[in-house]
Write a protein that holds these residues in place. Structure first.
Motif, PDB file in Angstrom:
ATOM      1  N   GLN A   9       0.925  -1.133   0.087  1.00 44.94           N
ATOM      2  CA  GLN A   9       0.003  -0.100  -0.154  1.00 44.94           C
ATOM      3  C   GLN A   9       0.895   1.253  -0.207  1.00 44.94           C
ATOM      4  N   LYS A  10       2.098   1.041   0.133  1.00 48.42           N
ATOM      5  CA  LYS A  10       3.168   2.298   0.614  1.00 48.42           C
ATOM      6  C   LYS A  10       3.787   2.670  -1.007  1.00 48.42           C
ATOM      7  N   ARG A  11       3.317   1.873  -1.869  1.00 47.72           N
ATOM      8  CA  ARG A  11       4.072   2.014  -3.178  1.00 47.72           C
ATOM      9  C   ARG A  11       3.322   3.324  -4.001  1.00 47.72           C
ATOM     10  N   HIS A  12       2.246   3.736  -3.552  1.00 48.22           N
ATOM     11  CA  HIS A  12       1.512   4.606  -4.083  1.00 48.22           C
ATOM     12  C   HIS A  12       2.286   5.858  -3.456  1.00 48.22           C
ATOM     13  N   TYR A  13       2.947   6.830  -4.364  1.00 53.27           N
ATOM     14  CA  TYR A  13       3.332   8.111  -3.711  1.00 53.27           C
ATOM     15  C   TYR A  13       2.987   9.244  -4.416  1.00 53.27           C
ATOM     16  N   PRO A  14       2.078   9.877  -4.245  1.00 49.31           N
ATOM     17  CA  PRO A  14       1.663  11.189  -5.062  1.00 49.31           C
ATOM     18  C   PRO A  14       2.653  12.251  -4.961  1.00 49.31           C
ATOM     19  N   GLY A  15       2.738  12.754  -6.103  1.00 51.78           N
ATOM     20  CA  GLY A  15       3.875  14.044  -6.135  1.00 51.78           C
ATOM     21  C   GLY A  15       3.150  15.282  -5.492  1.00 51.78           C
ATOM     22  N   PHE A  16       2.208  15.832  -5.916  1.00 51.26           N
ATOM     23  CA  PHE A  16       1.801  17.010  -5.566  1.00 51.26           C
ATOM     24  C   PHE A  16       0.272  17.129  -5.708  1.00 51.26           C
ATOM     25  N   PHE A  17      -0.355  18.173  -5.088  1.00 49.67           N
ATOM     26  CA  PHE A  17      -1.734  18.669  -5.324  1.00 49.67           C
ATOM     27  C   PHE A  17      -1.853  19.969  -5.477  1.00 49.67           C
ATOM     28  N   ASP A  52      -4.862 -11.818  -0.897  1.00 44.12           N
ATOM     29  CA  ASP A  52      -5.541 -10.974  -2.131  1.00 44.12           C
ATOM     30  C   ASP A  52      -6.914 -11.403  -2.379  1.00 44.12           C
ATOM     31  N   LEU A  53      -7.863 -10.572  -2.258  1.00 44.77           N
ATOM     32  CA  LEU A  53      -9.347 -10.896  -2.656  1.00 44.77           C
ATOM     33  C   LEU A  53      -9.776 -10.585  -4.078  1.00 44.77           C
ATOM     34  N   GLY A  54      -8.725 -10.259  -4.766  1.00 43.74           N
ATOM     35  CA  GLY A  54      -9.235  -9.915  -6.056  1.00 43.74           C
ATOM     36  C   GLY A  54      -9.847  -8.537  -6.255  1.00 43.74           C
ATOM     37  N   LEU A  55     -10.619  -8.414  -7.427  1.00 45.56           N
ATOM     38  CA  LEU A  55     -11.613  -7.268  -7.845  1.00 45.56           C
ATOM     39  C   LEU A  55     -12.813  -7.406  -7.081  1.00 45.56           C
ATOM     40  N   ALA A  56     -13.322  -8.601  -6.478  1.00 45.79           N
ATOM     41  CA  ALA A  56     -14.687  -8.666  -6.181  1.00 45.79           C
ATOM     42  C   ALA A  56     -15.189  -7.578  -5.236  1.00 45.79           C
ATOM     43  N   LEU A 128      -6.001  -0.982  -4.351  1.00 45.24           N
ATOM     44  CA  LEU A 128      -6.549  -2.307  -4.559  1.00 45.24           C
ATOM     45  C   LEU A 128      -6.449  -3.025  -3.091  1.00 45.24           C
ATOM     46  N   ARG A 129      -4.914  -3.052  -2.775  1.00 51.35           N
ATOM     47  CA  ARG A 129      -4.620  -3.625  -1.470  1.00 51.35           C
ATOM     48  C   ARG A 129      -5.260  -3.031  -0.335  1.00 51.35           C
ATOM     49  N   SER A 130      -5.405  -1.680  -0.343  1.00 49.90           N
ATOM     50  CA  SER A 130      -6.036  -1.099   0.780  1.00 49.90           C
ATOM     51  C   SER A 130      -7.418  -1.218   0.731  1.00 49.90           C
ATOM     52  N   ALA A 131      -8.246  -1.648  -0.198  1.00 50.66           N
ATOM     53  CA  ALA A 131      -9.441  -2.161  -0.179  1.00 50.66           C
ATOM     54  C   ALA A 131      -9.574  -3.684   0.553  1.00 50.66           C
ATOM     55  N   HIS A 132      -8.593  -4.336   0.216  1.00 55.43           N
ATOM     56  CA  HIS A 132      -8.495  -5.880   0.244  1.00 55.43           C
ATOM     57  C   HIS A 132      -8.455  -5.612   2.046  1.00 55.43           C
ATOM     58  N   ALA A 133      -7.458  -4.859   2.632  1.00 56.92           N
ATOM     59  CA  ALA A 133      -7.466  -4.609   4.059  1.00 56.92           C
ATOM     60  C   ALA A 133      -8.851  -4.341   4.688  1.00 56.92           C
ATOM     61  N   ALA A 134      -9.452  -3.454   4.343  1.00 59.61           N
ATOM     62  CA  ALA A 134     -11.056  -3.105   4.783  1.00 59.61           C
ATOM     63  C   ALA A 134     -11.938  -4.304   4.640  1.00 59.61           C
ATOM     64  N   ALA A 135     -11.908  -5.181   3.482  1.00 56.96           N
ATOM     65  CA  ALA A 135     -12.535  -6.348   3.287  1.00 56.96           C
ATOM     66  C   ALA A 135     -12.264  -7.368   4.217  1.00 56.96           C
ATOM     67  N   HIS A 136     -10.887  -7.527   4.272  1.00 56.00           N
ATOM     68  CA  HIS A 136     -10.463  -8.817   5.274  1.00 56.00           C
ATOM     69  C   HIS A 136     -10.887  -8.335   6.860  1.00 56.00           C
TER      70      HIS A 136
END
Length: 348
Positions: A9-17, A52-56, A128-136
């Protein structure tokens, strides 16, 4: 209690806003996850990597059109001559009807509400991995855990069914609630982030099986501006199943706790079988967004009040940005919640 988190989940690293039109470093950084993970462990939570819960889980909330966009837009964007390093929309339609643009630039405007949710090479996978944390975490509660904490980063409560915004791509709180619905006919979502959970409200606005309640800084002069007002009560079958409690800027502990009493009374009247807490810690008096003025002891009291409901509970991390109090605020909330929830739920 367990804390669900995957280092991917840490690999997302937005540059600016853009903030008030000026380019600034994006505050939704991987460092947030490190601070919160360390704090959760200090509070006695056991780390667990979600499977990994996939896309469901995401597909139960978000449209296939939007999920296809999120998955493919970065690669498409890189084929545009002179394009930015990250996907940043430069057009925002004033309506989104039947017309759907074919161009990557047009679709970015269609599916991205603002400039605070840039999409990079790792964004889709991390979301997607963040969503898997919530679903799990929701699955763990369905299996008998009294509560579980999903350390969701990137966060999710500003994401609609087909629209990213406010650092959010997939609506983790909504995903957790939908998973819980398989086990109970009614689920409540309580959002205590400093910003209104407009995406969560939008997902369930016409539904009566999920009650959405949000405490937040008054959007008349605060993000997300166009949602979160107290006259937004739901529509169709969902009329009366959305409850907003906007608070004056700089509201502190006592004002927040008084509003929380009203929120918890509404939840009790709904009689849910499970609860999702959209756990924003950015109502803190020292948070960079400076919307409200809750203290660290105040977060403990908030946790205590919520814990008294004694409901099976999924805690889903939303906002709360890097500052001296971030980790301590999570520890305070978890300590307060755990102390009363164990008694109220009969868990020990």
């Amino acid at each position: 209690m367990k804390v669900m988190f995957d280092a991917a989940q840490k690999r997302h690293y937005p540059g600016f806003f853009l903030t008030s039109g000026a380019r600034a470093p994006n505050p939704e950084t991987p460092a947030r996850a490190d601070i919160l993970h360390d704090a959760a462990r200090a509070a006695g939570l056991t780390p667990e990597v979600p499977p990994d819960l996939g896309l469901a889980p995401a597909a139960a909330i978000h449209t296939p059109e939007y999920l296809s966009f999120l998955k493919g837009i970065f690669a498409r964007w890189q084929r545009i001559e002179g394009a930015s390093e990250e996907v940043i929309p430069n057009i925002h339609p004033d309506r989104r009807g039947s017309a759907y643009p074919l161009s990557a630039v047009g679709q970015a405007g269609y599916h991205m509400a603002d400039t605070s949710c840039p999409i990079g090479t790792e964004t889709y996978a991390a979301a997607l991995r963040s969503a898997h944390a919530a679903a799990h975490a929701a699955h763990r509660v369905m299996e008998g855990e009294s509560a579980a904490y999903a350390l969701c980063r990137p966060p999710g409560h500003h994401a609609f069914k087909d629209l990213a915004g406010g650092f959010c791509y997939l609506n983790n709180s909504a995903i957790a609630a939908q998973v819980l619905r398989a086990n109970t006919p009614r689920v409540a979502i309580l959002d205590i982030d400093v910003h209104h959970g407009n995406g969560t409200q939008g997902v369930f606005y016409d539904r009566a099986d999920v009650l959405t309640v949000s405490l937040h800084a008054d959007p008349a002069r605060f993000y997300p501006f166009f949602w979160g007002h107290d006259d937004e009560r739901g529509e169709g079958p969902g009329l009366g199943y959305n409850f907003n409690l906007p608070l004056a800027r700089k509201t502190g502990d006592e004002g927040f706790l008084a509003a929380l009493d009203r929120a918890l009374s509404r939840i009790a009247a709904f009689c849910p079988g499970a609860l999702v807490i959209a756990l924003g810690l950015d109502a803190y008096e020292g948070d960079p967004f400076a919307g409200l003025s809750v203290s660290t002891p105040g977060f403990r009291r908030i946790g205590e009040q919520i814990g008294q409901l004694g409901l099976p509970t999924v805690l889903v991390q939303e906002g709360g940005y890097v500052c001296d109090g971030l980790g301590g605020n999570l520890i305070a909330f978890l300590d307060g919640f755990g102390a009363t929830h164990r008694v109220a739920s009969g868990a020990g």
